[in-house]
Design an enzyme around this catalytic site. Structure first.
Site, mmCIF file in Angstrom:
data_model
loop_
_atom_site.group_PDB
_atom_site.id
_atom_site.type_symbol
_atom_site.label_atom_id
_atom_site.label_comp_id
_atom_site.label_asym_id
_atom_site.label_seq_id
_atom_site.Cartn_x
_atom_site.Cartn_y
_atom_site.Cartn_z
ATOM 1 N N PHE A 155 0.684 -1.237 0.020
ATOM 2 C CA PHE A 155 -0.035 0.143 -0.009
ATOM 3 C C PHE A 155 0.981 1.195 0.039
ATOM 4 O O PHE A 155 1.886 1.280 0.640
ATOM 5 C CB PHE A 155 -0.854 -0.131 1.201
ATOM 6 C CG PHE A 155 -1.808 1.158 1.237
ATOM 7 C CD1 PHE A 155 -2.989 1.299 0.617
ATOM 8 C CD2 PHE A 155 -1.429 2.162 2.337
ATOM 9 C CE1 PHE A 155 -3.760 2.217 0.861
ATOM 10 C CE2 PHE A 155 -2.201 3.196 2.398
ATOM 11 C CZ PHE A 155 -3.419 3.237 1.833
ATOM 12 N N ASN A 169 -3.514 2.417 10.057
ATOM 13 C CA ASN A 169 -3.740 2.573 8.828
ATOM 14 C C ASN A 169 -4.435 1.299 8.291
ATOM 15 O O ASN A 169 -3.556 0.819 7.501
ATOM 16 C CB ASN A 169 -2.863 3.486 8.313
ATOM 17 C CG ASN A 169 -3.382 4.007 6.778
ATOM 18 O OD1 ASN A 169 -4.821 3.702 6.624
ATOM 19 N ND2 ASN A 169 -2.757 4.371 5.927
ATOM 20 N N PRO A 170 -5.523 0.816 8.925
ATOM 21 C CA PRO A 170 -5.875 -0.610 8.554
ATOM 22 C C PRO A 170 -6.607 -0.607 7.057
ATOM 23 O O PRO A 170 -6.897 0.298 6.714
ATOM 24 C CB PRO A 170 -6.749 -1.026 9.625
ATOM 25 C CG PRO A 170 -7.333 0.037 10.017
ATOM 26 C CD PRO A 170 -6.202 1.197 9.904
#
Length: 293
Positions: free
Chosen positions: A92, A197-198
């Site tokens: 990510f 920050n899942p």
């Protein structure tokens, strides 16, 4: 062959990127030019002319960006705080919005007694962005970072090794699942700050090509309402935090109230919802009650 004027190339590139819907076309064009030249974007004016080979390389990168390949995949880096991180396929890409959560974490750590060695946990660390930025800013902290996905963990290890080479304090990486209720049992009741920050995007969301086609699905989506991972993670966060410890969780802009409710149900207090720079709900903070005197 004669050198080429850079500014017209950048302006034309920005127009090309705007035509295909890139959100920040001029900024992206300038960053690609700076990448080709190996200079800071703010110093492009000092390089009015470029070699033909550099112009050709720039054109290739602009074509890739026009195909909606993420800017960070083309430059190979993304920033968090004062550090740059290596990123690419399989991990990510850290977003500028997360800088606000990072700033909150530093402020929270700054409020601790100066003779206290802080303990920090970053859940769903991905590239290691938050964990490594905190370790860089607070070399006195013991920072633990948790990531399940093997590809993302490889990027986090690469970045952690690079930070050690630059003199930063090492972090501890854990190949583990944030939904495991026994996660980091040895740290129960000892952690000062938990950040995360899942995966939080609802499955039905429509995303830009840069995100939908290039960020890992596992890092993006949190079930039908976006809360599947957060819902299971919150009790673990409550267990990890020491009395008076605090957490910050990033979330979809539709879910600030939902995350706040989950934190309240887990017994946390001082719950505050924070917007991003665009005014959209972005992360929620909460704390465990202080120890009784």
């Amino acid at each position: 062959m004669e050198r080429v004027r850079l500014r017209p190339l950048v302006v034309a590139a920005a127009e090309r990127l705007a035509a295909v819907g890139v959100a920040s076309p001029l900024s992206d064009a300038e960053q690609l030019a700076a990448h080709v030249l190996g200079v800071d974007r703010m110093r492009l004016a000092l390089h009015p002319l470029v070699e033909p080979a550099e112009a050709a390389r720039f054109d290739d990168l602009v074509a890739a960006r026009a195909a909606r390949i993420p800017l960070q995949h083309l430059t190979g880096t993304a920033a968090m705080g004062e550090i740059d991180l290596a990123v690419g396929p399989g991990v990510f890409i850290p977003r500028p919005e997360t800088e606000l959560l990072f700033a909150w974490a530093l402020a929270r750590l700054e409020a601790l007694p100066h003779d206290h060695e802080p303990v920090v946990v970053d859940l769903c660390t991905g590239s290691g962005a938050l964990a490594l930025a905190i370790a860089h800013a607070r070399p006195d902290a013991r920072v633990h970072a948790v990531e399940l996905d093997p590809a993302a963990l490889a990027w986090a290890r690469r970045n952690a090794d690079a930070r050690i080479a630059d003199g930063d304090t090492p972090i501890t990486l854990h190949a583990d699942d944030v939904t495991d209720p026994t996660l980091l049992a040895e740290l129960s009741g000892r952690v000062d700050v938990v950040v995360s920050n899942p995966p939080y995007i609802p499955e039905s969301a429509v995303l830009d090509p840069e995100v939908a086609d290039h960020d890992p699905h596992r890092a993006l989506f949190g079930g039908s309402d976006g809360l599947d991972v957060i819902r299971v993670m919150v009790p673990t966060i409550a267990r990890l935090l020491r009395p008076g410890g605090a957490t910050a969780i990033e979330h979809d802009d539709s879910n600030g109230g939902g995350v706040a409710a989950l934190l309240a149900a887990a017994g946390l207090v001082d719950i505050v919802e924070h917007p991003d720079l665009a005014g959209k709900p972005r992360f929620v903070v909460a704390a465990t009650p202080p120890a009784a005197r």
